[in-house]
Design a protein around this motif. Structure first.
Motif, PDB file in Angstrom:
ATOM      1  N   LEU A 176       0.866  -1.121  -0.159  1.00 49.84           N
ATOM      2  CA  LEU A 176       0.066   0.055   0.025  1.00 49.84           C
ATOM      3  C   LEU A 176       0.937   1.119   0.150  1.00 49.84           C
ATOM      4  CD1 LEU A 176      -2.646  -1.194   2.735  1.00 49.84           C
ATOM      5  CD2 LEU A 176      -2.652  -1.268   0.195  1.00 49.84           C
ATOM      6  N   ILE A 177       0.358   2.349  -0.662  1.00 49.45           N
ATOM      7  CA  ILE A 177       1.098   3.334  -0.559  1.00 49.45           C
ATOM      8  C   ILE A 177       0.469   4.629  -0.301  1.00 49.45           C
ATOM      9  CG2 ILE A 177       0.899   4.259  -3.138  1.00 49.45           C
ATOM     10  CD1 ILE A 177       3.829   4.775  -3.389  1.00 49.45           C
ATOM     11  N   ASP A 178       0.919   5.666   0.436  1.00 50.34           N
ATOM     12  CA  ASP A 178       0.329   6.826   0.768  1.00 50.34           C
ATOM     13  C   ASP A 178      -0.529   6.696   2.107  1.00 50.34           C
ATOM     14  OD1 ASP A 178      -0.148   9.842   0.611  1.00 50.34           O
ATOM     15  OD2 ASP A 178      -2.066   9.199   0.586  1.00 50.34           O
ATOM     16  N   ARG A 179      -0.844   5.461   2.275  1.00 48.30           N
ATOM     17  CA  ARG A 179      -1.569   5.372   3.667  1.00 48.30           C
ATOM     18  C   ARG A 179      -1.619   3.939   4.089  1.00 48.30           C
ATOM     19  NH1 ARG A 179      -6.961   7.479   0.771  1.00 48.30           N
ATOM     20  NH2 ARG A 179      -5.188   9.240   0.099  1.00 48.30           N
ATOM     21  N   ILE A 184      -5.607  -4.242   8.581  1.00 49.69           N
ATOM     22  CA  ILE A 184      -5.394  -4.894   7.365  1.00 49.69           C
ATOM     23  C   ILE A 184      -3.569  -5.242   7.335  1.00 49.69           C
ATOM     24  CG2 ILE A 184      -5.139  -4.817   4.807  1.00 49.69           C
ATOM     25  CD1 ILE A 184      -7.949  -4.986   5.861  1.00 49.69           C
ATOM     26  N   PRO A 185      -3.367  -6.511   7.504  1.00 47.32           N
ATOM     27  CA  PRO A 185      -1.811  -6.459   7.808  1.00 47.32           C
ATOM     28  C   PRO A 185      -1.052  -6.766   6.490  1.00 47.32           C
ATOM     29  CG  PRO A 185      -3.124  -8.641   7.973  1.00 47.32           C
ATOM     30  CD  PRO A 185      -4.141  -7.581   7.645  1.00 47.32           C
ATOM     31  N   ALA A 186      -0.849  -5.347   5.869  1.00 45.59           N
ATOM     32  CA  ALA A 186      -0.271  -5.161   4.530  1.00 45.59           C
ATOM     33  C   ALA A 186       0.744  -4.237   4.722  1.00 45.59           C
ATOM     34  CB  ALA A 186      -1.283  -4.931   3.296  1.00 45.59           C
ATOM     35  N   SER A 187       1.926  -4.483   4.050  1.00 46.49           N
ATOM     36  CA  SER A 187       2.905  -3.551   4.057  1.00 46.49           C
ATOM     37  C   SER A 187       2.661  -2.271   3.428  1.00 46.49           C
ATOM     38  CB  SER A 187       4.229  -4.102   3.486  1.00 46.49           C
ATOM     39  OG  SER A 187       4.815  -5.353   4.084  1.00 46.49           O
ATOM     40  N   SER A 188       3.114  -0.998   3.950  1.00 46.63           N
ATOM     41  CA  SER A 188       2.706   0.198   3.422  1.00 46.63           C
ATOM     42  C   SER A 188       3.969   1.479   3.430  1.00 46.63           C
ATOM     43  CB  SER A 188       1.499   0.706   4.236  1.00 46.63           C
ATOM     44  OG  SER A 188       2.061   1.063   5.746  1.00 46.63           O
ATOM     45  N   VAL A 189       3.786   2.043   2.648  1.00 49.74           N
ATOM     46  CA  VAL A 189       4.579   3.316   2.705  1.00 49.74           C
ATOM     47  C   VAL A 189       4.055   4.804   2.384  1.00 49.74           C
ATOM     48  CG1 VAL A 189       6.428   4.428   1.153  1.00 49.74           C
ATOM     49  CG2 VAL A 189       6.198   1.826   1.306  1.00 49.74           C
ATOM     50  N   GLN A 362       5.771  -1.368   7.710  1.00 49.79           N
ATOM     51  CA  GLN A 362       5.112   0.053   7.591  1.00 49.79           C
ATOM     52  C   GLN A 362       6.180   1.141   7.759  1.00 49.79           C
ATOM     53  OE1 GLN A 362       1.931   0.049  10.504  1.00 49.79           O
ATOM     54  NE2 GLN A 362       0.629  -0.929   9.171  1.00 49.79           N
ATOM     55  N   THR A 363       6.440   1.669   6.643  1.00 50.96           N
ATOM     56  CA  THR A 363       7.527   2.538   6.584  1.00 50.96           C
ATOM     57  C   THR A 363       7.030   3.973   6.294  1.00 50.96           C
ATOM     58  OG1 THR A 363       8.935   0.912   5.113  1.00 50.96           O
ATOM     59  CG2 THR A 363       9.413   3.301   4.917  1.00 50.96           C
ATOM     60  N   MET A 364       7.467   4.869   7.314  1.00 54.53           N
ATOM     61  CA  MET A 364       7.288   6.408   7.216  1.00 54.53           C
ATOM     62  C   MET A 364       8.380   7.090   6.477  1.00 54.53           C
ATOM     63  SD  MET A 364       4.567   7.200   8.798  1.00 54.53           S
ATOM     64  CE  MET A 364       3.394   6.369   9.983  1.00 54.53           C
ATOM     65  N   ILE A 365       7.935   7.823   5.741  1.00 53.91           N
ATOM     66  CA  ILE A 365       9.047   8.619   4.922  1.00 53.91           C
ATOM     67  C   ILE A 365       9.047  10.029   5.323  1.00 53.91           C
ATOM     68  CG2 ILE A 365       9.336   9.430   2.459  1.00 53.91           C
ATOM     69  CD1 ILE A 365       9.789   6.519   2.766  1.00 53.91           C
TER      70      ILE A 365
END
Length: 383
Positions: A176-179, A184-189, A362-365
């Protein structure tokens, strides 16, 4: 999930070879012919032919076509009984996004395309217009057409689409990107939106503004906006300044993709215009605004101008995102999200998943604060 369409084409050609319908040296149907026969895109038929060539079932000759290669029983046995086709040399990635423009999103798309190419991946882009039904259809279509993984920029809203949940439950390679999506156990950026919003608020405090308004669409179900609201509240709490709850206007709609591109977009724009105008009339103490999105910042600026006021002489205004302009100083003081880093990280995480790695990240940029022409020290404001 259903068998990917490219796999059906792959198996069909192998069956024809085994049945003697196609013999060594025979020309295999072209990408165009296969696309028409199976009612799929040429990207899908190309993927099937690429996989056949990779497994040395066919030989592709530039400018001439594809031909059945010298057959070996072991090779055919492996291809026929493989439980999952191993398409290691080239992958097909889908990007699902509500929309994008030069204020936010365009550079994410460019970076994802660039990084996919660097990783020998083909990219298919689907725009949903912010519609949850279109997002569902895009997921089904791309999976059926054989994508190996997906990068999804989810739509606004409280409800998650069923197809997205299916992807997670079946452990389909997904980022997932932007949010992120709660539960929901999915990787996100995504950007560190809470810190960014807190920084904007503290900046206005440093200019002497204490009565600051926050404008946004509804934060319900959209982590990006929820985090920005939290950062705004957190700044007030840490400074020990009492926040007037009436200064939060979080029911605006015209900037949402599903609204912006609807037949009634002009009506929604006018409704938000009147809502903001009434909000300013009812809250005379406000001296500054934090606006969640660039499009809303433009609308607010118009309302202020139509009221006979000016930014920054009468009101200071800050926002998230702004079209890149390397020639002039930005009109609005804003938070610039690091779109290149977001896109790069999303592809990096997806490549790990495609290699079989199991993880949840879960990556915070980080972000950049850009001072523009829309803010001014409060004690120098005209009265």
């Amino acid at each position: 999930m259903n068998t990917p369409l490219y796999e059906k084409i792959y198996v069909s050609i192998i069956n024809q070879i085994q049945q003697g319908l196609l013999k060594q040296g025979d020309r295999v149907p072209s990408e165009k012919d296969l696309a028409e026969e199976f009612n799929v895109s040429r990207i899908t038929s190309k993927k099937a032919l690429d996989l056949l060539a990779q497994n040395k079932i066919i030989e592709r000759i530039r400018g001439k076509g594809s031909f059945v290669a010298e057959l070996q029983s072991e090779k055919m046995e492996m291809s026929t009984h493989s439980s999952r086709l191993n398409f290691t040399d080239s992958k097909l990635v889908g990007l699902i996004i509500p929309d994008f423009d030069d204020a936010f999103g365009l550079n994410i798309v460019k970076t994802i395309e660039e990084k996919c190419l660097q990783n020998n991946c083909n990219l298919i882009i689907r725009r949903t217009g912010g519609q949850i039904k279109e997002e569902e259809n895009a997921i089904k279509n791309l999976v059926n057409n054989g994508v190996d993984g997906l990068i999804i920029f989810p739509v606004h809203g409280e409800h998650y689409n069923v197809e997205l949940i299916k992807l997670v439950l079946t452990d389909f390679p997904l980022v997932l990107i932007d949010r992120y999506l709660k539960g929901i156990p999915a990787s996100s950026v995504c950007t560190d939106n809470r810190s960014a919003s807190e920084m904007l608020t503290n900046y206005l405090f440093s200019l002497g503004h204490k009565d600051v308004a926050f404008l946004s669409p509804s934060p319900n179900g959209t982590s990006t906006i929820e985090e920005r609201v939290r950062g705004f509240n957190q700044a007030y709490s840490k400074q020990g300044i009492k926040l007037n709850p009436d200064f939060l206007l979080t029911n605006l709609n015209c900037s949402l993709p599903q609204k912006f591109y609807s037949d009634k977009s002009s009506d929604l724009m006018n409704t938000d215009y009147q809502t903001i105008k009434r909000f300013i009339h009812e809250n005379h103490d406000i001296t500054a605004f934090i606006v969640c999105e660039y499009t809303l910042a433009l609308l607010l600026n118009k309302v202020i101008n139509d009221l006979g006021k000016k930014v920054p002489e009468d009101y200071s205004l800050v926002c998230f995102d702004y079209p890149e302009n390397h020639l002039d100083q930005a009109t609005f003081t804003h938070i610039r999200q690091h779109e290149h880093e977001m896109g790069s990280k999303a592809v990096q995480l997806l490549m790990k998943r495609l290699k079989g790695e199991k993880f949840l990240e879960q990556t915070m940029i980080d972000f950049t604060f850009v001072e523009g022409k829309s803010t001014k020290v409060k004690n120098k404001l005209k009265t």
